[in-house]
Write an enzyme that holds these catalytic residues in place. Structure first.
Site, PDB file in Angstrom:
ATOM      1  N   HIS A 267       0.848  -1.199   0.000  1.00 26.67           N
ATOM      2  CA  HIS A 267       0.000   0.000   0.000  1.00 26.67           C
ATOM      3  C   HIS A 267       0.882   1.246   0.000  1.00 26.67           C
ATOM      4  O   HIS A 267       1.310   1.734   1.052  1.00 26.67           O
ATOM      5  CB  HIS A 267      -0.925  -0.018   1.220  1.00 26.67           C
ATOM      6  CG  HIS A 267      -2.028   0.984   1.140  1.00 26.67           C
ATOM      7  ND1 HIS A 267      -2.268   1.914   2.136  1.00 26.67           N
ATOM      8  CD2 HIS A 267      -2.960   1.212   0.174  1.00 26.67           C
ATOM      9  CE1 HIS A 267      -3.303   2.664   1.792  1.00 26.67           C
ATOM     10  NE2 HIS A 267      -3.739   2.260   0.608  1.00 26.67           N
TER      11      HIS A 267
ATOM     12  N   ASP B  71      10.185  -7.924  10.751  1.00 26.72           N
ATOM     13  CA  ASP B  71       9.018  -8.739  10.388  1.00 26.72           C
ATOM     14  C   ASP B  71       9.038  -8.862   8.866  1.00 26.72           C
ATOM     15  O   ASP B  71       8.611  -7.963   8.146  1.00 26.72           O
ATOM     16  CB  ASP B  71       7.754  -8.039  10.891  1.00 26.72           C
ATOM     17  CG  ASP B  71       6.461  -8.711  10.458  1.00 26.72           C
ATOM     18  OD1 ASP B  71       6.506  -9.640   9.630  1.00 26.72           O
ATOM     19  OD2 ASP B  71       5.389  -8.280  10.939  1.00 26.72           O
TER      20      ASP B  71
ATOM     21  N   ILE C  98      10.133 -14.652  10.294  1.00 22.18           N
ATOM     22  CA  ILE C  98       8.799 -14.902   9.757  1.00 22.18           C
ATOM     23  C   ILE C  98       7.953 -15.398  10.922  1.00 22.18           C
ATOM     24  O   ILE C  98       8.291 -16.405  11.562  1.00 22.18           O
ATOM     25  CB  ILE C  98       8.836 -15.968   8.646  1.00 22.18           C
ATOM     26  CG1 ILE C  98       9.683 -15.494   7.463  1.00 22.18           C
ATOM     27  CG2 ILE C  98       7.412 -16.311   8.189  1.00 22.18           C
ATOM     28  CD1 ILE C  98       9.995 -16.594   6.457  1.00 22.18           C
ATOM     29  N   TYR C  99       6.877 -14.696  11.224  1.00 19.76           N
ATOM     30  CA  TYR C  99       5.993 -15.135  12.307  1.00 19.76           C
ATOM     31  C   TYR C  99       5.303 -16.443  11.923  1.00 19.76           C
ATOM     32  O   TYR C  99       4.999 -16.683  10.747  1.00 19.76           O
ATOM     33  CB  TYR C  99       4.959 -14.058  12.623  1.00 19.76           C
ATOM     34  CG  TYR C  99       5.499 -12.933  13.461  1.00 19.76           C
ATOM     35  CD1 TYR C  99       5.725 -13.103  14.825  1.00 19.76           C
ATOM     36  CD2 TYR C  99       5.794 -11.691  12.904  1.00 19.76           C
ATOM     37  CE1 TYR C  99       6.236 -12.071  15.605  1.00 19.76           C
ATOM     38  CE2 TYR C  99       6.298 -10.654  13.672  1.00 19.76           C
ATOM     39  CZ  TYR C  99       6.517 -10.859  15.026  1.00 19.76           C
ATOM     40  OH  TYR C  99       7.027  -9.835  15.799  1.00 19.76           O
TER      41      TYR C  99
ATOM     42  N   ASN D 247       9.209  -1.104   4.865  1.00 17.78           N
ATOM     43  CA  ASN D 247      10.429  -0.377   5.228  1.00 17.78           C
ATOM     44  C   ASN D 247      11.350  -0.171   4.040  1.00 17.78           C
ATOM     45  O   ASN D 247      11.967   0.893   3.889  1.00 17.78           O
ATOM     46  CB  ASN D 247      11.176  -1.119   6.338  1.00 17.78           C
ATOM     47  CG  ASN D 247      10.340  -1.384   7.570  1.00 17.78           C
ATOM     48  OD1 ASN D 247      10.374  -2.482   8.119  1.00 17.78           O
ATOM     49  ND2 ASN D 247       9.563  -0.411   8.014  1.00 17.78           N
TER      50      ASN D 247
ATOM     51  N   ARG E 100      30.361  10.296   8.820  1.00 12.90           N
ATOM     52  CA  ARG E 100      29.583  10.460  10.051  1.00 12.90           C
ATOM     53  C   ARG E 100      28.131  10.839   9.776  1.00 12.90           C
ATOM     54  O   ARG E 100      27.424  11.263  10.686  1.00 12.90           O
ATOM     55  CB  ARG E 100      30.227  11.540  10.925  1.00 12.90           C
ATOM     56  CG  ARG E 100      31.673  11.254  11.282  1.00 12.90           C
ATOM     57  CD  ARG E 100      32.281  12.404  12.066  1.00 12.90           C
ATOM     58  NE  ARG E 100      33.687  12.145  12.394  1.00 12.90           N
ATOM     59  CZ  ARG E 100      34.464  12.984  13.072  1.00 12.90           C
ATOM     60  NH1 ARG E 100      33.966  14.146  13.497  1.00 12.90           N
ATOM     61  NH2 ARG E 100      35.721  12.667  13.337  1.00 12.90           N
TER      62      ARG E 100
ATOM     63  N   ARG F  79      16.873  -3.651  13.628  1.00 12.51           N
ATOM     64  CA  ARG F  79      17.181  -4.637  14.672  1.00 12.51           C
ATOM     65  C   ARG F  79      16.210  -5.805  14.659  1.00 12.51           C
ATOM     66  O   ARG F  79      16.568  -6.948  14.948  1.00 12.51           O
ATOM     67  CB  ARG F  79      17.149  -3.979  16.063  1.00 12.51           C
ATOM     68  CG  ARG F  79      15.763  -3.475  16.450  1.00 12.51           C
ATOM     69  CD  ARG F  79      15.624  -3.067  17.909  1.00 12.51           C
ATOM     70  NE  ARG F  79      14.265  -2.604  18.153  1.00 12.51           N
ATOM     71  CZ  ARG F  79      13.240  -3.387  18.475  1.00 12.51           C
ATOM     72  NH1 ARG F  79      13.419  -4.692  18.601  1.00 12.51           N
ATOM     73  NH2 ARG F  79      12.039  -2.872  18.675  1.00 12.51           N
ATOM     74  N   SER F  80      14.927  -5.506  14.369  1.00  6.54           N
ATOM     75  CA  SER F  80      13.864  -6.505  14.391  1.00  6.54           C
ATOM     76  C   SER F  80      13.089  -6.379  13.095  1.00  6.54           C
ATOM     77  O   SER F  80      12.539  -5.317  12.801  1.00  6.54           O
ATOM     78  CB  SER F  80      12.948  -6.271  15.596  1.00  6.54           C
ATOM     79  OG  SER F  80      11.858  -7.175  15.589  1.00  6.54           O
TER      80      SER F  80
ATOM     81  N   CYS G 245      12.248  -0.222  15.423  1.00  4.79           N
ATOM     82  CA  CYS G 245      12.705  -1.448  14.755  1.00  4.79           C
ATOM     83  C   CYS G 245      13.759  -1.090  13.716  1.00  4.79           C
ATOM     84  O   CYS G 245      14.842  -1.656  13.704  1.00  4.79           O
ATOM     85  CB  CYS G 245      11.531  -2.174  14.102  1.00  4.79           C
ATOM     86  SG  CYS G 245      10.331  -2.817  15.284  1.00  4.79           S
TER      87      CYS G 245
END
EC number: 2.1.1.45
Length: 266
Positions: A54, A172, A211-212, A180, A130, A169-170, A149
């Site tokens: 979307h 999905d 993967i959940y 993202n 930097r 870091r996390s 995340c």
């Protein structure tokens, strides 16, 4: 024509090689650690085609981040509901991404606009090592509805081209990462346009890439589909980094497979 499928390749790798892990949400995951995907932004805009993403929500959330907002009302007014599950009764999320990007608090009471600083560095010192923007403010994590995340990105210029590397870091992989990827690819284009640069690569680096368990069927469906060419981003130049609107940001030639729904793990 063979269409590159770096995201789908990683999704398949996790499904086939990942370890089963418990997680904060109690859902369970299949996970790999320390993975990377690269996208050449000159080969199309990386909006996935193996399922519909979307794009209106991608654009709206990024514009909201760039305004430094922490309340979901503006998102809701624009028919974007992706943050509703984490907002309090007043719509507040605490000092999340946009607040840290635009108004990072310092011990002496000042606030740092990291986005403006990053753009100034691109214009005046493009070879800087930097040029980093972080949303991971340790002193404010406990006040955030959800700790970041996608927490840090670095900008890099070579041969007049701007590349961006994100650390997440996390991750999905089914629901969050496609979103993202598109968001930070768009941000890279915006920075490049405002700094008078061409685009180079977007590099996505993930920590816990998972993967959940309740997405396994959806992932199998997605991986059964043949990828199609990426669309083209059409970006009208705004007067500043903070004055882009929905009308300035469109994609052409987007021909995805149908949406695949999945439940968000909260």
């Amino acid at each position: 024509m063979t269409v590159p499928t770096p995201y789908e390749d990683l999704l398949r790798k996790i499904a086939e090689e990942g370890s089963h892990k418990d997680d904060r949400t109690g859902t369970g995951t299949t996970s790999l650690f320390g993975q990377q995907i690269r996208f050449d932004l000159n080969e199309g805009f990386p909006l996935l085609t193996t399922k519909k993403v979307h794009f209106h929500s991608v654009v709206g959330e990024l514009l909201w981040f760039l305004q430094g907002d922490s309340n979901v009302k503006w998102l809701q007014d624009n028919n974007i509901r992706i943050w509703n599950e984490w907002a309090d009764e007043d719509g507040e999320l605490g000092p999340v991404y946009g607040v840290q990007w635009r108004s990072w608090p310092t011990p002496d009471g000042r606030h740092i606009d990291q986005i403006s600083g990053a753009l100034e560095t691109l214009r005046n010192n493009p070879d800087s090592r930097r040029n980093i923007v972080s949303a991971w403010n340790v002193s404010e994590l406990e006040n955030m509805a959800l700790p970041p995340c996608h927490l840090l990105f670095q900008l890099y210029v070579a041969d007049g081209k701007l590349s961006c590397q994100l650390y997440q870091r996390s991750a999905d992989m089914f629901l969050g990462v496609p979103f993202n990827i598109a968001s930070y690819a768009l941000l890279t284009h915006m920075f490049a346009q405002q700094a008078g640069l061409e685009v180079g690569e977007f590099i996505w680096t993930g920590g816990d890439c998972h993967i959940y368990d309740n997405h396994k069927e959806q992932v199998a469906e997605q991986l059964s589909r043949e990828a199609r060419p990426y669309p083209t981003l059409e970006l009208n130049k705004a007067a500043s980094m903070f004055e882009y609107s929905f009308d300035d940001i469109t994609v052409s030639g987007y021909d995805p497979h149908p949406l695949i729904r999945g439940k968000v793990a909260v």
